[in-house]
Scaffold this motif. Structure first.
Motif, PDB file in Angstrom:
ATOM      1  N   PHE A   1       4.218 -34.664  -7.229  1.00 23.66           N
ATOM      2  CA  PHE A   1       4.515 -33.246  -7.024  1.00 23.66           C
ATOM      3  C   PHE A   1       4.182 -32.855  -5.597  1.00 23.66           C
ATOM      4  CE2 PHE A   1       0.486 -33.932  -9.266  1.00 23.66           C
ATOM      5  CZ  PHE A   1      -0.438 -33.474  -8.343  1.00 23.66           C
ATOM      6  N   HIS A   2       4.643 -31.694  -5.193  1.00 18.50           N
ATOM      7  CA  HIS A   2       4.284 -31.120  -3.893  1.00 18.50           C
ATOM      8  C   HIS A   2       2.976 -30.362  -4.052  1.00 18.50           C
ATOM      9  CE1 HIS A   2       4.513 -28.802  -0.160  1.00 18.50           C
ATOM     10  NE2 HIS A   2       5.501 -29.586   0.229  1.00 18.50           N
ATOM     11  N   ARG A   3       2.115 -30.490  -3.069  1.00 19.02           N
ATOM     12  CA  ARG A   3       0.794 -29.871  -3.192  1.00 19.02           C
ATOM     13  C   ARG A   3       0.886 -28.359  -3.364  1.00 19.02           C
ATOM     14  NH1 ARG A   3      -2.667 -31.994   0.954  1.00 19.02           N
ATOM     15  NH2 ARG A   3      -4.139 -30.417   0.249  1.00 19.02           N
ATOM     16  N   ASP A   4       1.873 -27.709  -2.749  1.00 19.26           N
ATOM     17  CA  ASP A   4       2.013 -26.260  -2.891  1.00 19.26           C
ATOM     18  C   ASP A   4       2.296 -25.876  -4.347  1.00 19.26           C
ATOM     19  OD1 ASP A   4       1.619 -26.015  -0.185  1.00 19.26           O
ATOM     20  OD2 ASP A   4       3.724 -25.669   0.306  1.00 19.26           O
ATOM     21  N   ASP A   5       3.028 -26.737  -5.043  1.00 15.66           N
ATOM     22  CA  ASP A   5       3.396 -26.429  -6.429  1.00 15.66           C
ATOM     23  C   ASP A   5       2.181 -26.474  -7.351  1.00 15.66           C
ATOM     24  OD1 ASP A   5       5.934 -26.257  -5.457  1.00 15.66           O
ATOM     25  OD2 ASP A   5       6.645 -28.142  -6.332  1.00 15.66           O
TER      26      ASP A   5
ATOM     27  N   LEU B   1      -0.908 -26.123  -6.483  1.00 14.10           N
ATOM     28  CA  LEU B   1      -1.812 -25.038  -6.103  1.00 14.10           C
ATOM     29  C   LEU B   1      -1.351 -23.715  -6.708  1.00 14.10           C
ATOM     30  CD1 LEU B   1      -2.536 -25.955  -2.370  1.00 14.10           C
ATOM     31  CD2 LEU B   1      -4.103 -26.136  -4.311  1.00 14.10           C
ATOM     32  N   SER B   2      -0.035 -23.516  -6.789  1.00  9.13           N
ATOM     33  CA  SER B   2       0.481 -22.269  -7.371  1.00  9.13           C
ATOM     34  C   SER B   2       0.193 -22.181  -8.862  1.00  9.13           C
ATOM     35  CB  SER B   2       1.991 -22.168  -7.125  1.00  9.13           C
ATOM     36  OG  SER B   2       2.697 -23.097  -7.929  1.00  9.13           O
ATOM     37  N   LEU B   3      -0.103 -23.322  -9.491  1.00  2.34           N
ATOM     38  CA  LEU B   3      -0.438 -23.348 -10.923  1.00  2.34           C
ATOM     39  C   LEU B   3      -1.944 -23.362 -11.166  1.00  2.34           C
ATOM     40  CD1 LEU B   3       2.241 -25.917 -12.153  1.00  2.34           C
ATOM     41  CD2 LEU B   3       2.331 -23.428 -12.301  1.00  2.34           C
ATOM     42  N   GLY B   4      -2.712 -23.114 -10.123  1.00  2.11           N
ATOM     43  CA  GLY B   4      -4.160 -23.060 -10.254  1.00  2.11           C
ATOM     44  C   GLY B   4      -4.877 -24.294  -9.767  1.00  2.11           C
ATOM     45  N   GLY B   5      -4.119 -25.267  -9.229  1.00  2.33           N
ATOM     46  CA  GLY B   5      -4.735 -26.490  -8.731  1.00  2.33           C
ATOM     47  C   GLY B   5      -5.055 -27.456  -9.859  1.00  2.33           C
ATOM     48  N   LEU B   6      -5.427 -28.666  -9.490  1.00  3.12           N
ATOM     49  CA  LEU B   6      -5.784 -29.668 -10.495  1.00  3.12           C
ATOM     50  C   LEU B   6      -6.949 -29.220 -11.362  1.00  3.12           C
ATOM     51  CD1 LEU B   6      -5.467 -32.898  -8.312  1.00  3.12           C
ATOM     52  CD2 LEU B   6      -4.014 -32.278 -10.249  1.00  3.12           C
ATOM     53  N   GLN B   7      -7.836 -28.422 -10.774  1.00  6.35           N
ATOM     54  CA  GLN B   7      -9.018 -27.993 -11.522  1.00  6.35           C
ATOM     55  C   GLN B   7      -8.655 -27.138 -12.735  1.00  6.35           C
ATOM     56  OE1 GLN B   7      -8.420 -27.419  -8.325  1.00  6.35           O
ATOM     57  NE2 GLN B   7      -8.744 -25.258  -7.761  1.00  6.35           N
ATOM     58  N   ALA B   8      -7.466 -26.535 -12.743  1.00  8.13           N
ATOM     59  CA  ALA B   8      -7.051 -25.744 -13.897  1.00  8.13           C
ATOM     60  C   ALA B   8      -6.914 -26.604 -15.154  1.00  8.13           C
ATOM     61  CB  ALA B   8      -5.727 -25.044 -13.598  1.00  8.13           C
ATOM     62  N   PHE B   9      -6.774 -27.909 -14.964  1.00 11.62           N
ATOM     63  CA  PHE B   9      -6.599 -28.818 -16.091  1.00 11.62           C
ATOM     64  C   PHE B   9      -7.828 -29.709 -16.307  1.00 11.62           C
ATOM     65  CE2 PHE B   9      -2.642 -27.959 -13.863  1.00 11.62           C
ATOM     66  CZ  PHE B   9      -1.856 -27.420 -14.873  1.00 11.62           C
ATOM     67  N   GLY B  10      -8.904 -29.416 -15.605  1.00 10.54           N
ATOM     68  CA  GLY B  10     -10.033 -30.325 -15.544  1.00 10.54           C
ATOM     69  C   GLY B  10     -10.957 -30.343 -16.738  1.00 10.54           C
ATOM     70  N   ASP B  11     -10.805 -29.420 -17.673  1.00 12.76           N
ATOM     71  CA  ASP B  11     -11.648 -29.426 -18.858  1.00 12.76           C
ATOM     72  C   ASP B  11     -10.873 -29.827 -20.114  1.00 12.76           C
ATOM     73  OD1 ASP B  11     -14.123 -28.717 -17.687  1.00 12.76           O
ATOM     74  OD2 ASP B  11     -13.461 -26.636 -17.529  1.00 12.76           O
TER      75      ASP B  11
ATOM     76  N   GLU C   1      -4.816 -33.616 -19.937  1.00  5.20           N
ATOM     77  CA  GLU C   1      -4.402 -32.862 -18.747  1.00  5.20           C
ATOM     78  C   GLU C   1      -2.971 -33.174 -18.332  1.00  5.20           C
ATOM     79  OE1 GLU C   1      -4.613 -36.642 -16.887  1.00  5.20           O
ATOM     80  OE2 GLU C   1      -5.971 -35.781 -18.369  1.00  5.20           O
ATOM     81  N   ASP C   2      -2.504 -34.405 -18.586  1.00  4.19           N
ATOM     82  CA  ASP C   2      -1.155 -34.779 -18.169  1.00  4.19           C
ATOM     83  C   ASP C   2      -0.101 -34.004 -18.963  1.00  4.19           C
ATOM     84  OD1 ASP C   2      -1.962 -36.077 -20.475  1.00  4.19           O
ATOM     85  OD2 ASP C   2      -1.518 -38.102 -19.737  1.00  4.19           O
ATOM     86  N   TYR C   3      -0.275 -33.935 -20.299  1.00  8.12           N
ATOM     87  CA  TYR C   3       0.665 -33.182 -21.130  1.00  8.12           C
ATOM     88  C   TYR C   3       0.670 -31.700 -20.744  1.00  8.12           C
ATOM     89  CZ  TYR C   3       2.932 -31.195 -25.240  1.00  8.12           C
ATOM     90  OH  TYR C   3       3.781 -30.506 -26.073  1.00  8.12           O
ATOM     91  N   LEU C   4      -0.513 -31.132 -20.539  1.00  6.49           N
ATOM     92  CA  LEU C   4      -0.604 -29.711 -20.193  1.00  6.49           C
ATOM     93  C   LEU C   4      -0.022 -29.438 -18.810  1.00  6.49           C
ATOM     94  CD1 LEU C   4      -4.165 -28.968 -21.590  1.00  6.49           C
ATOM     95  CD2 LEU C   4      -1.972 -28.312 -22.581  1.00  6.49           C
ATOM     96  N   MET C   5      -0.190 -30.371 -17.877  1.00  6.50           N
ATOM     97  CA  MET C   5       0.406 -30.209 -16.565  1.00  6.50           C
ATOM     98  C   MET C   5       1.927 -30.210 -16.679  1.00  6.50           C
ATOM     99  SD  MET C   5      -0.284 -32.422 -13.092  1.00  6.50           S
ATOM    100  CE  MET C   5      -2.063 -32.380 -13.401  1.00  6.50           C
ATOM    101  N   GLY C   6       2.455 -31.111 -17.520  1.00  4.94           N
ATOM    102  CA  GLY C   6       3.892 -31.125 -17.736  1.00  4.94           C
ATOM    103  C   GLY C   6       4.389 -29.818 -18.337  1.00  4.94           C
ATOM    104  N   ALA C   7       3.649 -29.269 -19.304  1.00  5.22           N
ATOM    105  CA  ALA C   7       4.045 -28.003 -19.921  1.00  5.22           C
ATOM    106  C   ALA C   7       4.010 -26.866 -18.909  1.00  5.22           C
ATOM    107  CB  ALA C   7       3.123 -27.694 -21.100  1.00  5.22           C
ATOM    108  N   ALA C   8       3.008 -26.865 -18.024  1.00  9.13           N
ATOM    109  CA  ALA C   8       2.894 -25.818 -17.014  1.00  9.13           C
ATOM    110  C   ALA C   8       4.046 -25.890 -16.015  1.00  9.13           C
ATOM    111  CB  ALA C   8       1.556 -25.937 -16.292  1.00  9.13           C
ATOM    112  N   PHE C   9       4.395 -27.088 -15.573  1.00  8.77           N
ATOM    113  CA  PHE C   9       5.518 -27.241 -14.653  1.00  8.77           C
ATOM    114  C   PHE C   9       6.832 -26.877 -15.330  1.00  8.77           C
ATOM    115  CE2 PHE C   9       2.807 -29.512 -11.657  1.00  8.77           C
ATOM    116  CZ  PHE C   9       3.416 -29.232 -10.435  1.00  8.77           C
ATOM    117  N   ALA C  10       7.002 -27.270 -16.593  1.00  7.37           N
ATOM    118  CA  ALA C  10       8.240 -26.947 -17.304  1.00  7.37           C
ATOM    119  C   ALA C  10       8.424 -25.444 -17.438  1.00  7.37           C
ATOM    120  CB  ALA C  10       8.236 -27.609 -18.677  1.00  7.37           C
ATOM    121  N   LYS C  11       7.322 -24.726 -17.610  1.00 10.48           N
ATOM    122  CA  LYS C  11       7.399 -23.271 -17.739  1.00 10.48           C
ATOM    123  C   LYS C  11       7.672 -22.592 -16.405  1.00 10.48           C
ATOM    124  CE  LYS C  11       4.762 -19.304 -19.493  1.00 10.48           C
ATOM    125  NZ  LYS C  11       3.498 -18.870 -20.145  1.00 10.48           N
ATOM    126  N   ALA C  12       7.066 -23.117 -15.333  1.00 13.78           N
ATOM    127  CA  ALA C  12       7.191 -22.479 -14.024  1.00 13.78           C
ATOM    128  C   ALA C  12       8.328 -23.037 -13.187  1.00 13.78           C
ATOM    129  CB  ALA C  12       5.880 -22.629 -13.241  1.00 13.78           C
TER     130      ALA C  12
END
Length: 402
Positions: free
Chosen positions: A213-217, A219-229, A233-244
């Protein structure tokens, strides 16, 4: 049983096999596609972030495959370790010394529950390039894979800039032991047909072995830390990108290099993944998984609801699906012994599914188990809880007393 009753159970037993065959066809069509187009140095301005934990099998060879890539001087590989006592630390230091223009080192972890994401977040400020390629340490690569990543991202943005996540099909290669034989047959057929079918509902089964991915993208989703707990995290990152924005899958697979693997290690791995899927996609886990594989058809046969010839046919279909998905991703035929072990693998897999039904804990390495909440949120960790203790805790939670 009357004719209509028998027909109903025959359809129930066979539906998963038919659906998986369709998914395998779609996966085959994807494997034959190749994007064309010029890839510039700017397109390859990439920081590979490689989280490492322990000395994976063929780790040196995996890293060498990244050293051999033909890429501009800006291309870098950031080796991310949690501490200097990690068994992979000397190997990482050796690659930094041997290839100082290609490899750099980050040691440390952010205070997050997901150890992989914690290492990536700690290393994030060191990444120099606009494109980020997360590649786990047990993955090897090639020039074709690198170019396919860049072309896939470029194609998704050809008609206008959009937040884009690129991932890849998955196949397990190498390995020794009975567990590795199971994994060679199962990993590709678990990921690829199911992913293709999920696209009908706009669901991407993103696996964290490869994320681009592009780093700007991000970051616009809250950064990697948004998925850190979250453990998934991979499935949720995919869902976040699919939505945005969009999620795209390459045609060239990620090659997950296997090491020595026992049946118990394989069971623990897929029991862990099953619990995660239960918290992420509940109804699919409960209703479809045991039907797609041979779990429920075997039960239906044992209680006399389907005939022996039908379960034999379904076993042959499963052997074909596993072997075909492996062959299409590796471009080489599966081992005969691996194919013969598929029925046994399916029985062990069904036990892993049953275990996950009654558990909210996943075993993580040898020293701890993790309790998961909704969407694979990490609730707590425990030092070496017994299996009986984990099941008791899960039962109390299911009854609302935990």
């Amino acid at each position: 049983m009357d004719r209509w009753g028998a027909s109903f159970w025959w359809v129930v037993a066979s539906a998963g096999a038919v659906v998986t065959l369709i998914g395998t066809l779609f996966a085959w069509l994807r494997s034959r596609r190749r994007l064309q187009g010029v890839v510039s140095d700017a397109d390859l301005s990439i920081t590979v972030m490689k989280p490492m934990s322990g000395k994976d099998s063929r780790l040196v060879e995996n890293l060498e495959s990244f050293a051999r890539l033909e890429a501009p001087d800006s291309f870098e590989v950031l080796l991310c370790l949690g501490s200097e006592v990690d068994a992979a630390f000397p190997i990482a230091c050796d690659f930094v010394q041997r290839y100082p223009r290609r490899f750099r080192l980050s040691v440390g972890a952010a205070p997050l529950s997901n150890a992989k994401v914690a290492q990536l977040v700690h290393a994030w400020p060191l990444a120099k390039n606009p494109f980020i390629w997360v590649s786990e340490s047990n993955v090897e690569t090639s020039q074709a894979f690198l170019l396919e990543l860049a072309r896939t991202w470029k194609d998704a943005n050809a008609r206008g800039r959009v937040k884009t996540l690129v991932h890849a099909p998955l196949v397990g290669v190498g390995g020794e032991g009975l567990g590795a034989a199971f994994e060679r047959m199962h990993l590709s057929s678990l990921q690829n047909p199911n992913h293709e079918l999920g696209l009908i509902r706009n669901m991407h089964a993103v696996v964290g072995k490869t994320e681009f991915f592009h780093r700007d993208d991000i970051l616009s989703l809250g950064g990697l830390q948004a998925f850190g707990d979250y453990l998934g995290e991979d499935y949720l990152m995919g869902a976040a990108f699919a939505k945005a924005g969009v999620v795209r899958c390459t045609s060239v697979p990620t090659r997950n290099v296997l090491g020595p693997m026992t049946v118990r290690a394989w069971f623990d791995r897929h029991a862990r993944w099953a619990v995660m899927r239960k918290t992420l996609v509940g109804s699919t886990f409960y209703l479809l998984e045991p039907q797609i594989h041979l779990g429920w058809p075997t039960v239906l046969f044992l209680v006399g609801l389907i005939p022996g010839w039908l379960i034999a046919l379904l076993v042959l279909v499963r052997v074909f699906v596993d072997g075909a998905n492996y062959a299409m991703q590796t471009r080489e035929p599966p081992r005969v012994g691996d194919l013969l072990l598929v029925p046994l693998k399916e029985l062990v897999l069904f036990v892993a599914w049953v275990n996950a039904v009654f558990s909210f804990h996943v075993k993580w390495r040898a020293d701890r188990a993790i309790e998961l909440g909704a969407n694979s949120l990490v609730l707590s960790t425990h030092a070496n809880p017994s299996m009986i203790g984990r099941q008791y805790a899960s039962l109390r939670r299911a009854l609302g007393r935990g």
